[in-house]
Design an enzyme around this catalytic site. Sequence first.
Site, short mmCIF file in Angstrom:
data_model
loop_
_atom_site.label_atom_id
_atom_site.label_comp_id
_atom_site.label_asym_id
_atom_site.label_seq_id
_atom_site.Cartn_x
_atom_site.Cartn_y
_atom_site.Cartn_z
N GLN A 17 3.53 -5.30 5.51
CA GLN A 17 3.10 -4.43 6.59
C GLN A 17 1.89 -4.97 7.36
OE1 GLN A 17 3.45 -0.96 3.67
NE2 GLN A 17 3.77 0.08 5.62
N HIS A 109 6.08 -4.60 -3.36
CA HIS A 109 5.92 -3.45 -2.45
C HIS A 109 7.06 -3.47 -1.43
CE1 HIS A 109 2.95 -0.38 -0.71
NE2 HIS A 109 4.02 -0.33 0.07
N ASN A 152 6.00 -0.85 -6.39
CA ASN A 152 5.59 0.29 -5.56
C ASN A 152 6.75 1.25 -5.33
OD1 ASN A 152 3.67 1.56 -3.55
ND2 ASN A 152 5.46 1.20 -2.25
N GLU A 153 6.50 2.51 -5.53
CA GLU A 153 7.47 3.57 -5.24
C GLU A 153 8.90 3.16 -5.61
OE1 GLU A 153 6.96 5.08 -1.23
OE2 GLU A 153 5.08 6.05 -1.76
C1 FCB Z 1 4.72 4.82 1.35
C2 FCB Z 1 4.71 3.31 1.26
C3 FCB Z 1 3.70 2.66 2.16
C4 FCB Z 1 3.58 3.35 3.49
C5 FCB Z 1 3.38 4.83 3.32
C6 FCB Z 1 3.23 5.59 4.60
O1 FCB Z 1 6.02 5.27 1.09
O2 FCB Z 1 4.45 2.90 -0.06
O3 FCB Z 1 4.06 1.31 2.27
O4 FCB Z 1 4.66 3.03 4.29
O5 FCB Z 1 4.45 5.38 2.59
#
Ligand code: FCB
Length: 390
Positions: A17, A109, A152-153
């Site tokens: 990003q 990520h 990440n997530e």
């Molecule tokens: C999350 C992501 C991050 C960003 C935020 C707004 O889902 O981990 O990269 O995009 O949302």
Amino acid sequence: MPLRDDFLWGAATSAHQTEGNNTNSDWWDYEQRGIVPERSGDAADSYHRYIEDMELLADAGLNAYRFSIEWARIEPERGHFSASALAHYRRMIDTARLFQLEPVVTLHHFTSPRWFSRAGGWRHPQALDRFSRYVERVTAILGDVGWVCTINEPNIAALGHRFFELAAEPGGAAAGIAQGRLVPDDEIGDLLVRAHRRAVAILRAETSAKIGWTVAQQAFEATPGNEDAFARANYTWEDRYTEGAQGDDFLGVQSYTSQPVGADGPIPHPPHPDNTLTGWAYRPDALGIALRRAWDTSGGLPLLVTENGIATNDDARRIDYTTAALTHMEAAVAEGVDVRGYLHWSALDNFEWGHWAPRFGLIAVDRNTFARTPKPSLAWLGAVAKNNGL
Ligand code: FCB
């Protein structure tokens, strides 16, 4: 109850990003093929400007910086590892330390190398071996890092994996979405849990880091009569991944909004003048819901807020949202929830996964000159950090 003396106050970014020209990644590929509306391009050029980024955060009074290491740069072709890319990320760790920012390092990520995704991504029979080999290489530069987030997530990654598979179907993703098939993919979810567990074992053996992963907290709310659908949605979207964190040193909590769950699952945010630039309901209280739920469902793992923020062009609103979110966080801490830090998303305005309009940054970035301009919210959050609380 006051926050811990060693409470982390920081901001977060991810490689794709912000860095720019992440040309060996799967996302770069999706962008060139028009699967997502806008391209990352040079992004915020943080690959070259990370020193300035960190200096701004430190000068404001923050003491932590979360950033990610890009697998597509470390292993641009399968089995070909880049020593210079590893050295680059080691310099970032050293730079963070120089500015007395605690580095919180994410290993994955959302983006993977293009070669990995083209071969089927996490579904490939060797996917876990491939990811583990990357983690082994990266572990070599992480010996003294305090906090590592593996993936990440993973819940949103399992959704994204499904999205790009739907996009590859004849006619694109629209049909699959209309059929309600855009949900986190259970099989991918299980694979990500296994990938995480293997990464934790590798990191444990070689580093002294606190290790965890970061789950997108949904802060779902049940609607009357739909308690079963609520429980199912929680399992699909969240609890499976919290279970995957058992044995970790911490759980990363990422919270932006809250959503009701109806008979058919999560109900999309209806249009409302208060919605943020991502179309999400304005719900700073979501952080309190998320922290309490993560604490309960994880059986009391230490929590680190690894992301929380708002997409808005009105920086005063960012301060309002964050003030309210931190009020809810401090209330949760007062109730006994163990929170170790707060990392705001995001340090910089950046590429919001196919879109440039949603601005989450504490710092504005000119997309042509890359000049950084701190917003008032940066100094404000720095003052909260210096005070160790609101
Ligand atoms: C999350 C992501 C991050 C960003 C935020 C707004 O889902 O981990 O990269 O995009 O949302």
